[in-house]
Design a protein around this motif. Sequence first.
Motif, PDB file in Angstrom:
ATOM      1  N   ASP A 218       0.836  -1.196   0.000  1.00 44.82           N
ATOM      2  CA  ASP A 218       0.000   0.000   0.000  1.00 44.82           C
ATOM      3  C   ASP A 218       0.876   1.255   0.000  1.00 44.82           C
ATOM      4  OD1 ASP A 218      -1.787   2.092   0.563  1.00 44.82           O
ATOM      5  OD2 ASP A 218      -3.068   0.799   1.774  1.00 44.82           O
ATOM      6  N   PRO A 219       0.687   2.156  -0.958  1.00 46.78           N
ATOM      7  CA  PRO A 219       1.474   3.392  -0.970  1.00 46.78           C
ATOM      8  C   PRO A 219       1.332   4.203   0.318  1.00 46.78           C
ATOM      9  CG  PRO A 219       0.412   3.092  -3.087  1.00 46.78           C
ATOM     10  CD  PRO A 219      -0.149   2.027  -2.167  1.00 46.78           C
ATOM     11  N   ALA A 220       0.202   4.050   1.018  1.00 45.62           N
ATOM     12  CA  ALA A 220      -0.009   4.806   2.252  1.00 45.62           C
ATOM     13  C   ALA A 220       0.893   4.326   3.383  1.00 45.62           C
ATOM     14  CB  ALA A 220      -1.471   4.728   2.684  1.00 45.62           C
ATOM     15  N   ASN A 221       1.390   3.099   3.300  1.00 44.42           N
ATOM     16  CA  ASN A 221       2.200   2.536   4.382  1.00 44.42           C
ATOM     17  C   ASN A 221       3.682   2.827   4.151  1.00 44.42           C
ATOM     18  OD1 ASN A 221      -0.001   1.561   5.790  1.00 44.42           O
ATOM     19  ND2 ASN A 221      -0.017  -0.386   4.686  1.00 44.42           N
ATOM     20  N   SER A 222       4.035   4.095   4.270  1.00 44.53           N
ATOM     21  CA  SER A 222       5.405   4.533   3.991  1.00 44.53           C
ATOM     22  C   SER A 222       6.286   4.577   5.232  1.00 44.53           C
ATOM     23  CB  SER A 222       5.373   5.928   3.359  1.00 44.53           C
ATOM     24  OG  SER A 222       4.765   6.859   4.240  1.00 44.53           O
ATOM     25  N   PHE A 223       5.715   4.313   6.394  1.00 43.92           N
ATOM     26  CA  PHE A 223       6.479   4.398   7.644  1.00 43.92           C
ATOM     27  C   PHE A 223       6.821   3.012   8.194  1.00 43.92           C
ATOM     28  CE2 PHE A 223       7.080   6.028  12.131  1.00 43.92           C
ATOM     29  CZ  PHE A 223       8.109   6.897  11.818  1.00 43.92           C
ATOM     30  N   ILE A 224       6.636   1.987   7.363  1.00 47.22           N
ATOM     31  CA  ILE A 224       6.925   0.606   7.764  1.00 47.22           C
ATOM     32  C   ILE A 224       7.942   0.039   6.802  1.00 47.22           C
ATOM     33  CG2 ILE A 224       5.999  -1.684   8.222  1.00 47.22           C
ATOM     34  CD1 ILE A 224       3.224  -0.326   8.487  1.00 47.22           C
ATOM     35  N   THR A 225       9.146  -0.225   7.282  1.00 50.09           N
ATOM     36  CA  THR A 225      10.179  -0.800   6.424  1.00 50.09           C
ATOM     37  C   THR A 225      11.153  -1.620   7.266  1.00 50.09           C
ATOM     38  OG1 THR A 225      11.668  -0.315   4.576  1.00 50.09           O
ATOM     39  CG2 THR A 225      11.821   1.153   6.490  1.00 50.09           C
ATOM     40  N   GLY A 226      11.745  -2.615   6.637  1.00 46.69           N
ATOM     41  CA  GLY A 226      12.698  -3.485   7.316  1.00 46.69           C
ATOM     42  C   GLY A 226      12.059  -4.492   8.260  1.00 46.69           C
ATOM     43  N   GLN A 227      10.760  -4.745   8.087  1.00 48.36           N
ATOM     44  CA  GLN A 227      10.031  -5.592   9.024  1.00 48.36           C
ATOM     45  C   GLN A 227       9.712  -6.968   8.426  1.00 48.36           C
ATOM     46  OE1 GLN A 227       9.704  -4.302  12.187  1.00 48.36           O
ATOM     47  NE2 GLN A 227      10.933  -2.726  11.158  1.00 48.36           N
ATOM     48  N   THR A 228       9.543  -7.946   9.311  1.00 48.95           N
ATOM     49  CA  THR A 228       9.127  -9.290   8.909  1.00 48.95           C
ATOM     50  C   THR A 228       7.809  -9.628   9.594  1.00 48.95           C
ATOM     51  OG1 THR A 228      11.416 -10.042   8.622  1.00 48.95           O
ATOM     52  CG2 THR A 228       9.732 -11.738   8.904  1.00 48.95           C
ATOM     53  N   LEU A 229       6.809  -9.947   8.786  1.00 48.37           N
ATOM     54  CA  LEU A 229       5.483 -10.298   9.295  1.00 48.37           C
ATOM     55  C   LEU A 229       5.242 -11.784   9.077  1.00 48.37           C
ATOM     56  CD1 LEU A 229       2.666  -9.642  10.404  1.00 48.37           C
ATOM     57  CD2 LEU A 229       2.002  -8.943   8.082  1.00 48.37           C
ATOM     58  N   TYR A 230       5.100 -12.522  10.175  1.00 45.16           N
ATOM     59  CA  TYR A 230       4.805 -13.952  10.089  1.00 45.16           C
ATOM     60  C   TYR A 230       3.304 -14.147   9.931  1.00 45.16           C
ATOM     61  CZ  TYR A 230       9.580 -15.074  11.417  1.00 45.16           C
ATOM     62  OH  TYR A 230      10.950 -15.198  11.430  1.00 45.16           O
ATOM     63  N   VAL A 231       2.926 -14.809   8.839  1.00 44.76           N
ATOM     64  CA  VAL A 231       1.525 -15.154   8.585  1.00 44.76           C
ATOM     65  C   VAL A 231       1.439 -16.655   8.768  1.00 44.76           C
ATOM     66  CG1 VAL A 231      -0.378 -15.030   6.928  1.00 44.76           C
ATOM     67  CG2 VAL A 231       1.376 -13.240   6.958  1.00 44.76           C
ATOM     68  N   CYS A 232       1.263 -17.051  10.030  1.00 44.45           N
ATOM     69  CA  CYS A 232       1.514 -18.461  10.364  1.00 44.45           C
ATOM     70  C   CYS A 232       0.556 -19.029  11.397  1.00 44.45           C
ATOM     71  CB  CYS A 232       2.950 -18.601  10.873  1.00 44.45           C
ATOM     72  SG  CYS A 232       3.237 -17.639  12.399  1.00 44.45           S
ATOM     73  N   GLY A 233      -0.501 -18.315  11.715  1.00 42.59           N
ATOM     74  CA  GLY A 233      -1.448 -18.833  12.701  1.00 42.59           C
ATOM     75  C   GLY A 233      -0.872 -18.993  14.087  1.00 42.59           C
ATOM     76  N   GLY A 234       0.226 -18.308  14.373  1.00 44.86           N
ATOM     77  CA  GLY A 234       0.872 -18.403  15.681  1.00 44.86           C
ATOM     78  C   GLY A 234       1.985 -19.428  15.732  1.00 44.86           C
ATOM     79  N   ALA A 235       2.281 -20.103  14.598  1.00 51.54           N
ATOM     80  CA  ALA A 235       3.303 -21.158  14.605  1.00 51.54           C
ATOM     81  C   ALA A 235       4.692 -20.618  14.910  1.00 51.54           C
ATOM     82  CB  ALA A 235       3.307 -21.883  13.264  1.00 51.54           C
ATOM     83  N   SER A 236       4.945 -19.348  14.611  1.00 51.90           N
ATOM     84  CA  SER A 236       6.284 -18.799  14.858  1.00 51.90           C
ATOM     85  C   SER A 236       6.534 -18.541  16.334  1.00 51.90           C
ATOM     86  CB  SER A 236       6.475 -17.498  14.073  1.00 51.90           C
ATOM     87  OG  SER A 236       5.541 -16.513  14.488  1.00 51.90           O
ATOM     88  N   VAL A 237       5.504 -18.539  17.144  1.00 55.24           N
ATOM     89  CA  VAL A 237       5.677 -18.348  18.588  1.00 55.24           C
ATOM     90  C   VAL A 237       5.281 -19.606  19.351  1.00 55.24           C
ATOM     91  CG1 VAL A 237       5.473 -15.849  18.606  1.00 55.24           C
ATOM     92  CG2 VAL A 237       3.398 -17.221  18.730  1.00 55.24           C
ATOM     93  N   SER A 238       5.052 -20.676  18.614  1.00 53.45           N
ATOM     94  CA  SER A 238       4.689 -21.963  19.191  1.00 53.45           C
ATOM     95  C   SER A 238       5.655 -22.995  18.617  1.00 53.45           C
ATOM     96  CB  SER A 238       3.223 -22.298  18.857  1.00 53.45           C
ATOM     97  OG  SER A 238       2.857 -23.525  19.419  1.00 53.45           O
ATOM     98  N   SER A 239       5.215 -24.195  18.474  1.00 50.33           N
ATOM     99  CA  SER A 239       6.013 -25.226  17.838  1.00 50.33           C
ATOM    100  C   SER A 239       5.112 -26.004  16.888  1.00 50.33           C
ATOM    101  CB  SER A 239       6.629 -26.190  18.876  1.00 50.33           C
ATOM    102  OG  SER A 239       5.612 -26.820  19.633  1.00 50.33           O
ATOM    103  N   VAL A 240       5.653 -26.326  15.719  1.00 52.72           N
ATOM    104  CA  VAL A 240       4.893 -27.064  14.733  1.00 52.72           C
ATOM    105  C   VAL A 240       5.840 -28.025  14.038  1.00 52.72           C
ATOM    106  CG1 VAL A 240       5.256 -25.298  12.967  1.00 52.72           C
ATOM    107  CG2 VAL A 240       3.353 -26.895  12.713  1.00 52.72           C
ATOM    108  N   THR A 241       5.380 -29.223  13.793  1.00 55.36           N
ATOM    109  CA  THR A 241       6.176 -30.229  13.108  1.00 55.36           C
ATOM    110  C   THR A 241       5.599 -30.451  11.721  1.00 55.36           C
ATOM    111  OG1 THR A 241       6.695 -31.331  15.196  1.00 55.36           O
ATOM    112  CG2 THR A 241       7.040 -32.591  13.170  1.00 55.36           C
ATOM    113  N   ILE A 242       6.427 -30.228  10.709  1.00 51.57           N
ATOM    114  CA  ILE A 242       5.968 -30.371   9.340  1.00 51.57           C
ATOM    115  C   ILE A 242       6.617 -31.603   8.700  1.00 51.57           C
ATOM    116  CG2 ILE A 242       6.051 -29.313   7.034  1.00 51.57           C
ATOM    117  CD1 ILE A 242       5.736 -26.640   8.301  1.00 51.57           C
TER     118      ILE A 242
END
Length: 242
Positions: A218-242
Motif C-alpha cells: 500500500d502506498p499509504a504505508n510509507s512508515f513501515i520498512t525493514g520488518q518481517t510479518l509472520y503469517v503463520c497462525g501463531g506457529a512462529s511463537v509456538s512449535s509445529v512439526t511439518i
Amino acid sequence: MSSSNTAIVTGGSAGIGAEIVRQMLDAGYEVISMARRAADFTHERLHNVQVDLSDAVATEQAAAEVSQRFAVTHFVHNAGVIWPNLLPDVKLDELQGLTQIHLGSAIQITQACLPAMQQQQFGRIVLMSSRGALGLPTRTAYSATKAGMVGMARTWSLELAASGITVNVVAPGPIQTDMFYDVVPAGSEREANIAKGIPVQRLGRADDVARAVMFFCDPANSFITGQTLYVCGGASVSSVTI
C-alpha cells in the motif's frame, strides 16, 4: 488505486503468487508475473514473462526486458522451492540453487527495477520468506536462504529509505498450496496433525498471505520498512512439526 502501480510478482502463476496477482489486479495494478509458466487465467493488465529464476543469465535478461517495458513501482519476490533433505543428504548444488532462486534473482530483479523506483521516489519491495527460516527438520538449504532474505531486506530498507522505497518481508507458515502438498500428502494424518499443532487450529490459505503482501504494498504505508510479518497462525511463537 490507479494503474500507475506496476508490480512484478515472481512465481505468479500458481499458489500464493497467483492469489497475490489476483488481488493486485483487483486493486488496479498492472502486473507482470515472472514464472516458469504462464498463469492459467488472463486479464488485460496481466503480462506473463516465462523465466526459470534458477538460471541467473535468463533472469538477468528477463529483468532487463521488463524494466525497459515498464516503470515498475512494486516488486514481490514470491517464487520459492523447498528441496527438503536431512543434513547428511544435503547437496551443495541444492544450496547454490536455492541461493539463486531466493536471493540471487531477488537482487537481479531489484537492481533492474531500482532506477525507475528511485526516479519516482517511490517503491515497494516485499520478499517472501518462511516460518521455516526459524528452523525445521529437512530444511538446511531452504531455511538458510529464507533466513537470508530477512537480513537482505533489512539491509535494503536502510539503503533505500531515503528514496521513498520500503522493503519488508512476509513469512508464511504452513499454507495450502501445491508446494506444501508436494511435501505433505493431502488428506493425510500428517496434514491433520500439522493443523492441530498450529495455535489457530487450521492451515493457512493463499489469501491469508496475499492480504499481508497487499498491506506492505500500500502506498499509504510509507512508515513501515525493514520488518518481517509472520503469517503463520501463531506457529512462529509456538512449535509445529511439518
